[in-house]
Design a protein around this motif. Sequence first.
Motif, PDB file in Angstrom:
ATOM      1  N   LYS A  91       0.712  -1.201  -0.113  1.00 30.92           N
ATOM      2  CA  LYS A  91      -0.039   0.046   0.127  1.00 30.92           C
ATOM      3  C   LYS A  91       0.676   1.267   0.094  1.00 30.92           C
ATOM      4  O   LYS A  91       1.903   1.348   0.230  1.00 30.92           O
ATOM      5  CB  LYS A  91      -0.992  -0.008   1.245  1.00 30.92           C
ATOM      6  N   PHE A  92       0.255   2.282  -0.611  1.00 28.17           N
ATOM      7  CA  PHE A  92       0.856   3.550  -0.415  1.00 28.17           C
ATOM      8  C   PHE A  92       0.165   4.727   0.077  1.00 28.17           C
ATOM      9  O   PHE A  92      -0.873   5.030  -0.740  1.00 28.17           O
ATOM     10  CB  PHE A  92       1.444   3.871  -2.113  1.00 28.17           C
ATOM     11  N   LYS A  93       0.423   5.672   0.763  1.00 26.71           N
ATOM     12  CA  LYS A  93      -0.300   6.559   1.586  1.00 26.71           C
ATOM     13  C   LYS A  93       0.235   7.955   1.394  1.00 26.71           C
ATOM     14  O   LYS A  93       1.611   8.004   1.712  1.00 26.71           O
ATOM     15  CB  LYS A  93      -0.605   6.389   2.893  1.00 26.71           C
ATOM     16  N   ILE A  94      -0.625   8.885   1.013  1.00 29.56           N
ATOM     17  CA  ILE A  94       0.188  10.315   0.849  1.00 29.56           C
ATOM     18  C   ILE A  94      -0.741  11.142   1.458  1.00 29.56           C
ATOM     19  O   ILE A  94      -1.887  10.825   1.557  1.00 29.56           O
ATOM     20  CB  ILE A  94      -0.164  10.636  -0.854  1.00 29.56           C
ATOM     21  N   ALA A  95       0.074  12.151   2.206  1.00 25.32           N
ATOM     22  CA  ALA A  95      -0.831  13.031   3.019  1.00 25.32           C
ATOM     23  C   ALA A  95      -0.171  14.495   2.592  1.00 25.32           C
ATOM     24  O   ALA A  95       0.967  14.439   2.222  1.00 25.32           O
ATOM     25  CB  ALA A  95      -0.588  13.075   4.420  1.00 25.32           C
ATOM     26  N   ILE A  96      -1.122  15.487   2.395  1.00 22.23           N
ATOM     27  CA  ILE A  96      -0.743  16.746   2.126  1.00 22.23           C
ATOM     28  C   ILE A  96      -1.047  17.998   3.292  1.00 22.23           C
ATOM     29  O   ILE A  96      -2.071  17.875   3.462  1.00 22.23           O
ATOM     30  CB  ILE A  96      -1.249  17.449   0.783  1.00 22.23           C
ATOM     31  N   VAL A 105       2.100  14.072   8.230  1.00 21.26           N
ATOM     32  CA  VAL A 105       2.584  13.602   7.150  1.00 21.26           C
ATOM     33  C   VAL A 105       3.980  12.843   6.948  1.00 21.26           C
ATOM     34  O   VAL A 105       4.424  11.949   6.039  1.00 21.26           O
ATOM     35  CB  VAL A 105       3.030  15.036   6.009  1.00 21.26           C
ATOM     36  N   ARG A 106       4.726  13.060   8.277  1.00 27.69           N
ATOM     37  CA  ARG A 106       6.052  12.332   8.190  1.00 27.69           C
ATOM     38  C   ARG A 106       5.793  10.532   8.581  1.00 27.69           C
ATOM     39  O   ARG A 106       6.675   9.982   8.737  1.00 27.69           O
ATOM     40  CB  ARG A 106       6.890  12.853   9.197  1.00 27.69           C
ATOM     41  N   THR A 107       4.584  10.445   8.748  1.00 26.59           N
ATOM     42  CA  THR A 107       4.210   8.900   8.929  1.00 26.59           C
ATOM     43  C   THR A 107       3.789   8.248   7.846  1.00 26.59           C
ATOM     44  O   THR A 107       3.236   7.186   7.900  1.00 26.59           O
ATOM     45  CB  THR A 107       3.093   8.685  10.197  1.00 26.59           C
ATOM     46  N   HIS A 108       3.701   9.164   6.628  1.00 27.95           N
ATOM     47  CA  HIS A 108       3.362   8.454   5.312  1.00 27.95           C
ATOM     48  C   HIS A 108       4.441   7.969   4.381  1.00 27.95           C
ATOM     49  O   HIS A 108       5.638   8.357   4.674  1.00 27.95           O
ATOM     50  CB  HIS A 108       2.484   9.772   4.522  1.00 27.95           C
ATOM     51  N   ASP A 109       3.790   7.030   3.379  1.00 27.75           N
ATOM     52  CA  ASP A 109       4.755   6.761   2.305  1.00 27.75           C
ATOM     53  C   ASP A 109       5.446   7.996   2.049  1.00 27.75           C
ATOM     54  O   ASP A 109       6.613   8.166   1.357  1.00 27.75           O
ATOM     55  CB  ASP A 109       4.328   6.041   1.290  1.00 27.75           C
ATOM     56  N   VAL A 110       4.579   9.054   1.155  1.00 22.56           N
ATOM     57  CA  VAL A 110       5.030  10.262   0.734  1.00 22.56           C
ATOM     58  C   VAL A 110       4.360  11.026   1.744  1.00 22.56           C
ATOM     59  O   VAL A 110       3.008  11.259   1.917  1.00 22.56           O
ATOM     60  CB  VAL A 110       4.634  10.589  -0.649  1.00 22.56           C
ATOM     61  N   GLY A 111       4.947  12.374   2.323  1.00 26.58           N
ATOM     62  CA  GLY A 111       4.069  13.589   2.806  1.00 26.58           C
ATOM     63  C   GLY A 111       4.538  14.596   2.127  1.00 26.58           C
ATOM     64  O   GLY A 111       5.693  14.958   1.547  1.00 26.58           O
ATOM     65  N   LEU A 112       3.607  15.503   2.041  1.00 21.59           N
ATOM     66  CA  LEU A 112       3.698  16.856   1.000  1.00 21.59           C
ATOM     67  C   LEU A 112       3.498  17.865   1.922  1.00 21.59           C
ATOM     68  O   LEU A 112       2.317  17.930   2.506  1.00 21.59           O
ATOM     69  CB  LEU A 112       2.982  16.830  -0.277  1.00 21.59           C
TER      70      LEU A 112
END
Lengths: 354, 555, 95
Positions: free
Chosen positions: B165-170, B180-187
Amino acid sequence: MQLLEQVQDGVRLSVSTPEEDVRAAATANDSLILEFEAFRDGRGFSLAAVLRGLGYRGRLIAAGKVLPDQARHLRRCGFDAVELSPGADPAPWRRMDQVFSAAYQPASGDDRLVWRQRHTNPDAALAARLNAQWGQAAAEDLLRAVLDPALERKAAVISSFGAEAAVLLHLISRVRPDLPVVFLETGQHFFQTLAYRRELTERLGLTDVRDIKPEAAALSKADPRGDLWRSAPDACCTIRKVQPLAQALAGFDTRITGRKRYQNSHRAALEPFEAADGVLTVNPLAAWSADQTETWLRDHQLPRHPLVEQGYPSIGCWPCTRAVETGENARDGRWAGQEKTECGIHERALAPAC
Amino acid sequence: MYRYDEFDAALVRERIAEFSDQVDRRSSGALTEDEFKPLRLMNGVYLQLHAYMLRVAVPYGVISSRQMRRLAHVARTYDKGYGHFTTRTNIQFNWPALQDLPAILSDLAEVEMHAIQTSGNCIRNVTTDVFAGVAADEIEDPRPWCEIVRQWSTIHPEFSFLPRKFKIAIVGAPKDRAAVRTHDVGLQIVRGEDGQTAFRVFVGGGQGRLPHIAQEIAPAVPGQSLLAYLTAILRAYNLLGRRDNIHKARIKILVAAIGIDAFRDEVERQFAILRQEDLRIPDEELARIQAYFTPPPFADLPATSPAYDAARRLNPEFARFTRSNLREHKQAGYGAVIVSLKPIGGVPGDITAAQMDVVADLAARFSFHEVRASYEQNLVLPHVRLEDVHAVWSRLREAGLATANADLATDIIACPGLDYCSLANARSIPVAQALSHQLADAALLEKLGPVRINISGCINACGHHHVGHIGVLGVDRKGEEYYQITVGGSPDEQAALGEIVGRSLPAEEVAPAIARALDRYLEIRNDGELFIDTVRRLGADPFRTAIYELTDAAA
Amino acid sequence: MKLLTANRLNDGRVIYLGEADAAVEAIDAARILDADAAEAALTLAQSRPAVFVNPYLIEVEDRAPSGRDRLKERIRSVGPTVGHSLDFAARNETP
């Protein structure tokens, strides 16, 4: 995408092959078979995308464990074909490949990118948005929404000053009484219609009602005796309505009409906002019933067209309008006895957006 | 909020047709369970302990009154009258039948909702700051970018079969309210050198068995290049991520294994060879989407409301609620009201159909038809006039939704645990309930101030225990439920993983032990010092001692 | 002794292999299996994927789950121990 029922000859690489080795193989071969060892292993999609991104024009074939449900993934990542496993049913492959009519992601050689479609026909997107946001709203709110200055629409109202016209014009008078209202003065109207046009305009305080007349030169050429309606009603409508309207509306990108779904079967699917040919058409009364219209006219004590009392529920030019009998539809009195149901102004430019 | 146009609507309808086809093929035997499972997961359908579970997406937590009413309808018609909000701001239904799913999805599609990619090894629902468009410290509203990423990631041809799985937060503010820093990609939105929107990009965060805090991979990716940059990250991950071990398949493991610098090189290499022009967001498309997120028509109000102030003076209970559950709004005269889904002794995140209707009505009357779902498993009415807060509170209170505990110790984040989940080792809900009862005293709660307690029923960490100020992890010890406690975790811009304080405790000892740790905090804190800051100052030791005090004495 | 359990394909509910190879919902109606019968039951369930999803065997003593996963199996057999599914009928919101 091509479905191949035979095992293909050619260079065959597992999707677990490192990217650089796949790229090297692509440089040396004009066809590559990428073998999926498990359908969950999505590396093959990225490998194909990398090769296509680098401009590889050879043939890419997917093989091994892939599901019909991945057909469109394969195609959009750049595969040309898939090698089906022996005995596989091609039907679900074809079905699943075509499930989606558009995509949010670009793919080479594909014009179904949603962004691109949205902005090739911006009015369609606007119409869709307005329908979604205001489709259920009251007619007056719907008018205010489209006349919001932020949208910068140049709008005009089309009115026949016919049997039900007072409702739309009344709403317009409440929202923007200075909005241009286009009345097609065909030269063949009942004198009652012309009187009603004056009365209603004054009563509602509309400040920009424009009488649009057929071009005299065209009229004297095509219909010198004023009886073209007998032999060619379509041509008559064209010269007295469709052409003058097109000229009158040049420069407007938004047209507001009083059309309603119940009026005839062609209008049954009418949306409040439609887009076609670079024009946004607004039908604030699309969902109104005959009763609702009648109630509105009565509650607001709006003047009625004098011919309504005489059994004319839909009123056009005098030669092509008759009263209807009990049990007939309102528009049965228009072009009675002919195939014709619309004059044409609502057909081409105003056809519902697909 | 965003509204579907014809394309969005068509895609969701087509997705239902596709899923119906898959359900039919599963029923006929044309698809095996192994083949069907990833397909149903990508439509949010799990098979849990007792039934199928449907996870419905609430993209970036924004939800309308109309949608909330429809969720209530789904809960009543196809489920047992309730739903459960998750930390990814989605809502789960625990009892739908497989054959009902296409009908449920159709009902949802009518209000522009779906369950696409709420599970599976694909790009999941994008999350954001629950106070987007509300908070005064925002550089830019992140929601239009969330919508852009939502669309780009939906039914992605290349990234639907990722290693994991791949999770993104903005987020759009320097204060990180979306972890955001607990996500695969944090923006994180920043201003680029040209003054334009840019994104600080973090990669490789994640929880689960091997938790990692994401590292910065790029300081300022221009907005126009965001999708190209994300594509490069996903492509590098898809090609290089491990597929041999499910516990080592997340991007965090890849980034940790090759190092952030080597991974950055790989991403830049992919970025350089992909066709960026295809992924550049057209200006008119950005403008089109941003237009949906213009502020609602706020009234021009004074910053204070005499009626509101008077109600606070007259009613201490209301005053307490406003101290804990009302947040500042950048628009004068408005506030954001947190609707607590954490009643004392309740199930964290659960909401009944009747309660959903109450929230929908309140949003329609008082908050421009808008509701938000939060990371903390609560709801928010984002735009309430101060003078209306009392009326909102009264109605919430009648409905059991006005517990004055937002961000306080009983605002517990918890996964469903072994009561529902087929992956869990231990129950989460009963532990949360015991803790909630133990800490129920409102005065105590307020004295303790902000404390985040997180409970997960297994190492997959859906309750985010690693980043709880206090974390509780359920473990299975020879068929018995035990709970490991961590202290000092934090999900925000100072993200940190909690430290395990010692051996695990049996269920009945967890709540008293945590209560002792909180008592210890009251004894040793400096004036005005928050719990997490005391932990940061003194480390875990004082709390470890408190947690094991009585249990050690007894042993 | 053992029981065979699975989830039912059409509604996901917990089922057990009962008498006459029927799928039953109540653990009390499950057929108690010795080692040989257990293997045969597993083969049978695996051959009926339209009913039994992910079939497996659990250990029981007096029909009560007794193996390492006994807590999980007990919760599977009785439903969630807490929460809104319990008072669903009491709230009178019939589906």
